[in-house]
Design a protein around this motif. Structure first.
Motif, PDB file in Angstrom:
ATOM      1  N   GLY A 162      -6.735   2.172  -6.431  1.00 19.84           N
ATOM      2  CA  GLY A 162      -6.602   3.074  -7.334  1.00 19.84           C
ATOM      3  C   GLY A 162      -7.461   4.954  -6.267  1.00 19.84           C
ATOM      4  O   GLY A 162      -7.561   5.358  -7.068  1.00 19.84           O
ATOM      5  N   HIS A 163      -7.198   4.599  -5.184  1.00 17.82           N
ATOM      6  CA  HIS A 163      -6.614   5.756  -4.601  1.00 17.82           C
ATOM      7  C   HIS A 163      -5.427   7.284  -4.352  1.00 17.82           C
ATOM      8  O   HIS A 163      -5.019   6.797  -4.867  1.00 17.82           O
ATOM      9  N   ASP A 164      -5.571   8.269  -4.229  1.00 20.06           N
ATOM     10  CA  ASP A 164      -4.829   8.713  -3.882  1.00 20.06           C
ATOM     11  C   ASP A 164      -4.029   8.513  -2.444  1.00 20.06           C
ATOM     12  O   ASP A 164      -4.707   8.671  -1.554  1.00 20.06           O
ATOM     13  N   TRP A 165      -3.033   8.555  -2.555  1.00 20.98           N
ATOM     14  CA  TRP A 165      -2.274   8.153  -1.482  1.00 20.98           C
ATOM     15  C   TRP A 165      -1.126   9.729  -0.957  1.00 20.98           C
ATOM     16  O   TRP A 165      -0.142  10.267  -1.491  1.00 20.98           O
ATOM     17  N   LEU A 166      -1.176   9.692   0.838  1.00 21.51           N
ATOM     18  CA  LEU A 166      -0.102  10.599   1.240  1.00 21.51           C
ATOM     19  C   LEU A 166       1.253  10.006   2.162  1.00 21.51           C
ATOM     20  O   LEU A 166       0.995   8.980   2.299  1.00 21.51           O
ATOM     21  N   VAL A 190       1.765   1.278  -2.193  1.00 20.55           N
ATOM     22  CA  VAL A 190       1.206   2.499  -1.982  1.00 20.55           C
ATOM     23  C   VAL A 190       2.310   4.036  -2.667  1.00 20.55           C
ATOM     24  O   VAL A 190       3.790   3.905  -2.154  1.00 20.55           O
ATOM     25  N   ASP A 191       1.865   4.320  -3.851  1.00 21.12           N
ATOM     26  CA  ASP A 191       2.608   5.171  -4.532  1.00 21.12           C
ATOM     27  C   ASP A 191       1.748   6.663  -4.465  1.00 21.12           C
ATOM     28  O   ASP A 191       1.397   6.959  -5.033  1.00 21.12           O
ATOM     29  N   ALA A 192       2.821   6.940  -3.420  1.00 24.17           N
ATOM     30  CA  ALA A 192       2.102   7.930  -3.415  1.00 24.17           C
ATOM     31  C   ALA A 192       1.552   9.399  -4.167  1.00 24.17           C
ATOM     32  O   ALA A 192       2.920   9.642  -5.051  1.00 24.17           O
ATOM     33  N   ARG A 193       0.767   9.937  -4.314  1.00 24.01           N
ATOM     34  CA  ARG A 193       0.551  11.432  -4.556  1.00 24.01           C
ATOM     35  C   ARG A 193       1.471  12.907  -5.118  1.00 24.01           C
ATOM     36  O   ARG A 193       1.604  13.330  -5.179  1.00 24.01           O
TER      37      ARG A 193
END
Length: 304
Positions: A191-195, A221-224
């Protein structure tokens, strides 16, 4: 008009003529070139026939130049000297690093290259041109001699040698983790945001973790937020935008300063491979061979 084959034959005979004059006799010249006196005499006669002039007066003991030979010899000798000079230049290129070495690498490799390539400083005729960019560049179009690539490598048109690996550290700004929670297991990362960097192949990247007891976990990892440079990603991570899997060397200082905090410190991320890539499969010049050796030595000496 003389065709290419005839010109090739004539240039060979001109070189033999210069060799005969320099050696002082046909027999001595034959020994130097690994031929026989009769074969060299035949080549000399063919040269004279093509010119319509006699170049040498020959006797059993000595040779002397005719007037035509005296005029012809300097140009023949100069031709041989130029050919030897060309060979010598290529031998230096093959054996001694010189000229411009164009080396491409990710931006974060600047400090690594400064240390790894230090042995090249002892070669004064070598110039180093670093092309640092996190987006892979076209090696052919940019005349790159050697490139460093990180992660999966699939370009069959290039030659890749795995020379080492780099460790990664998952991290985030303390304030982001305070707001969104401190994960205790890879399952809690979903549920976290990724770079991240823009994907080169699959639309979604993944990270492989190993736990303290050898447990394995793979996280999609689906980067925001995507950025083409790791320096920008690190700055966004410090600003609290999300989780960032950075190279351990790159994030060491912001972690030490508290601007970033390690995430899942008991879980290790699988290291990423580092490849040295060249655009050709044939013999490489000395500048590339020496740079490759310096890089291999550097990675071999790194801890882990």
């Amino acid at each position: 008009m003389i065709d290419a084959t005839s010109w090739t034959d004539k240039l060979k005979r001109m070189a033999l003529f210069a060799e005969i004059v320099d050696s002082g006799s046909i027999s001595a010249a034959a020994r130097r070139v690994g031929s026989t006196p009769s074969a060299l005499s035949q080549q000399l006669r063919l040269l004279e026939q093509s010119l319509g002039l006699v170049l040498l007066h020959r006797s059993t003991r000595r040779i002397t130049l005719t007037e035509a030979g005296a005029r012809y010899y300097p140009a023949c000798a100069a031709m041989v000297a130029q050919a030897r000079s060309a060979d010598s230049a290529l031998e230096r290129l093959r054996d001694e690093p010189e000229g411009e070495l164009r080396l491409a690498a990710p931006i974060g490799f600047g400090e690594l290259l400064a240390t790894a390539l230090e042995p090249l400083r002892r070669h004064p005729r070598l110039r180093l041109h670093l092309l640092l960019d996190d987006t892979p560049i076209d090696l052919i179009a940019e005349r790159v001699d050697l490139a460093l690539r990180v992660g999966r490598f699939t370009d069959s048109a290039l030659v890749a040698r795995r020379i080492g690996q780099l460790h990664r550290q998952l991290c985030a700004a303390p304030r982001y983790l305070t707001e969104r929670g401190w994960p205790r297991h890879p399952d809690e990362l979903a549920g976290h945001d990724w770079l991240g960097l823009p994907p080169r192949g699959a639309a979604v990247d993944s990270l492989a973790f190993e736990g303290p007891q050898g447990e394995q976990a793979v996280v999609r990892v689906d980067a925001r937020l995507l950025a083409s440079q790791v320096t920008a990603l690190q700055a966004m991570a410090v600003a609290g935008w999300g989780l960032y899997a950075g190279m351990a060397d790159d994030v060491r200082q912001p972690l030490a300063e508290g601007r970033l905090a390690p995430v899942l410190p008991d879980w290790g991320l699988a290291p990423v491979a580092v490849y040295a890539v060249t655009p050709r499969r044939d013999e490489q010049p000395a500048k590339v061979r020496h740079a490759l050796q310096a890089l291999q030595d550097h990675f071999a000496a790194r801890p882990g």
